[in-house]
Design a protein around this motif. Structure first.
Motif, PDB file in Angstrom:
ATOM      1  N   ALA A  46       0.817  -1.201   0.000  1.00  0.00           N
ATOM      2  CA  ALA A  46       0.000   0.000   0.000  1.00  0.00           C
ATOM      3  C   ALA A  46       0.854   1.255   0.000  1.00  0.00           C
ATOM      4  N   TRP A  47       0.233   2.344  -0.405  1.00  0.00           N
ATOM      5  CA  TRP A  47       0.836   3.672  -0.329  1.00  0.00           C
ATOM      6  C   TRP A  47       0.037   4.551   0.615  1.00  0.00           C
ATOM      7  N   PHE A  48       0.749   5.285   1.449  1.00  0.00           N
ATOM      8  CA  PHE A  48       0.170   6.266   2.350  1.00  0.00           C
ATOM      9  C   PHE A  48       0.902   7.583   2.152  1.00  0.00           C
ATOM     10  N   ARG A  49       0.320   8.663   2.638  1.00  0.00           N
ATOM     11  CA  ARG A  49       1.016   9.934   2.644  1.00  0.00           C
ATOM     12  C   ARG A  49       0.653  10.714   3.900  1.00  0.00           C
TER      13      ARG A  49
ATOM     14  N   THR B 270      -6.854  -3.882  -6.826  1.00  0.00           N
ATOM     15  CA  THR B 270      -6.467  -2.553  -6.374  1.00  0.00           C
ATOM     16  C   THR B 270      -7.641  -1.764  -5.822  1.00  0.00           C
ATOM     17  N   ASN B 271      -7.333  -0.849  -4.905  1.00  0.00           N
ATOM     18  CA  ASN B 271      -8.310   0.079  -4.353  1.00  0.00           C
ATOM     19  C   ASN B 271      -7.651   1.433  -4.182  1.00  0.00           C
TER      20      ASN B 271
ATOM     21  N   GLU C 279      -2.682   9.306   5.759  1.00  0.00           N
ATOM     22  CA  GLU C 279      -3.848   8.864   5.029  1.00  0.00           C
ATOM     23  C   GLU C 279      -3.491   7.798   3.995  1.00  0.00           C
ATOM     24  N   TRP C 280      -4.347   6.815   3.914  1.00  0.00           N
ATOM     25  CA  TRP C 280      -4.194   5.749   2.951  1.00  0.00           C
ATOM     26  C   TRP C 280      -4.532   6.254   1.563  1.00  0.00           C
ATOM     27  N   LEU C 281      -3.756   5.844   0.593  1.00  0.00           N
ATOM     28  CA  LEU C 281      -3.964   6.259  -0.791  1.00  0.00           C
ATOM     29  C   LEU C 281      -4.438   5.119  -1.680  1.00  0.00           C
ATOM     30  N   SER C 282      -3.749   4.009  -1.586  1.00  0.00           N
ATOM     31  CA  SER C 282      -4.030   2.908  -2.495  1.00  0.00           C
ATOM     32  C   SER C 282      -3.385   1.637  -1.987  1.00  0.00           C
ATOM     33  N   SER C 283      -3.914   0.513  -2.397  1.00  0.00           N
ATOM     34  CA  SER C 283      -3.335  -0.777  -2.040  1.00  0.00           C
ATOM     35  C   SER C 283      -3.533  -1.768  -3.173  1.00  0.00           C
ATOM     36  N   ILE C 284      -2.689  -2.775  -3.163  1.00  0.00           N
ATOM     37  CA  ILE C 284      -2.785  -3.835  -4.157  1.00  0.00           C
ATOM     38  C   ILE C 284      -2.606  -5.162  -3.436  1.00  0.00           C
ATOM     39  N   SER C 285      -3.515  -6.077  -3.687  1.00  0.00           N
ATOM     40  CA  SER C 285      -3.533  -7.341  -2.983  1.00  0.00           C
ATOM     41  C   SER C 285      -2.573  -8.345  -3.599  1.00  0.00           C
ATOM     42  N   THR C 286      -2.507  -9.510  -2.962  1.00  0.00           N
ATOM     43  CA  THR C 286      -1.630 -10.570  -3.441  1.00  0.00           C
ATOM     44  C   THR C 286      -2.022 -11.082  -4.815  1.00  0.00           C
ATOM     45  N   VAL C 287      -3.279 -10.856  -5.202  1.00  0.00           N
ATOM     46  CA  VAL C 287      -3.734 -11.299  -6.519  1.00  0.00           C
ATOM     47  C   VAL C 287      -3.898 -10.136  -7.488  1.00  0.00           C
ATOM     48  N   GLY C 288      -3.422  -8.956  -7.106  1.00  0.00           N
ATOM     49  CA  GLY C 288      -3.425  -7.822  -8.002  1.00  0.00           C
ATOM     50  C   GLY C 288      -4.645  -6.924  -7.955  1.00  0.00           C
TER      51      GLY C 288
END
Length: 122
Positions: A35-38, A57-58, A46-55
Motif C-alpha cells: 500500500a501507499w500512504f502519505r 487494487t483500491n 492517510e491511505w492512498l491505495s493498495s494492491i492485494s496478493t492477486v493484483g
C-alpha cells in the motif's frame, strides 16, 4: 522481516506527473498486501491505495482516476504512478506492507519505508 525503501519523490508543477518506487527486501512479495500512504505536516497519515496478493487494487476517492498502483513481482518493486498532480498532493509518501488482506488503516501495516517527499507547486 521486510524492509521497504521508497524513491522517486521530488518537485513537480501542478498538472504534472511523477512515479514513486518502493523496493522490498527480505521476506517480501508473495502473501503481502502492499500500500501507499502519505502524510502532510499537521495532518494524519492517510491511505492512498493498495494492491492485494492477486493484483486487486483500491484507491482513496481523492486520487481515484489520477493515481495508479502497480507492482513488478520479478523486481520486488511497488510503484505509484501519479498524474494530474495538485498542490494538495504535497506530502511525504510512504509504502507499507502487511500480511494477508489489504486494509486502509495504517495501524494494521507492520512494515514501512522511510518515506519520499513529493512537492507540487501551483
Amino acid at each position: 522481516q521486510v524492509q521497504l525503501v521508497e524513491s522517486g519523490g521530488g518537485s513537480v508543477q501542478a498538472g504534472g506527473t511523477l512515479t514513486l518506487s518502493c523496493a522490498s527486501f527480505g521476506d517480501s512479495g508473495s502473501g503481502l498486501c502492499m500500500a501507499w500512504f502519505r502524510q502532510a505536516p499537521g495532518n494524519q497519515r492517510e491511505w492512498l491505495s493498495s494492491i492485494s496478493t492477486v493484483g486487486s487494487t483500491n484507491y482513496r476517492d481523492s486520487v481515484k482516476g489520477r493515481f495508479t498502483i502497480s507492482q513488478d513481482n520479478a523486481k520486488n518493486t511497488l510503484y505509484l504512478h501519479m498524474n494530474s498532480l495538485k498542490p494538495e498532493d504535497t506530502a511525504m509518501y510512504y509504502c507499507a506492507a502487511r500480511w494477508g488482506d489489504c486494509s486502509s488503516h495504517s495501524s494494521t501495516y507492520r512494515h514501512w519505508g522511510q518515506g519520499t517527499q513529493v512537492t507540487v507547486s501551483s
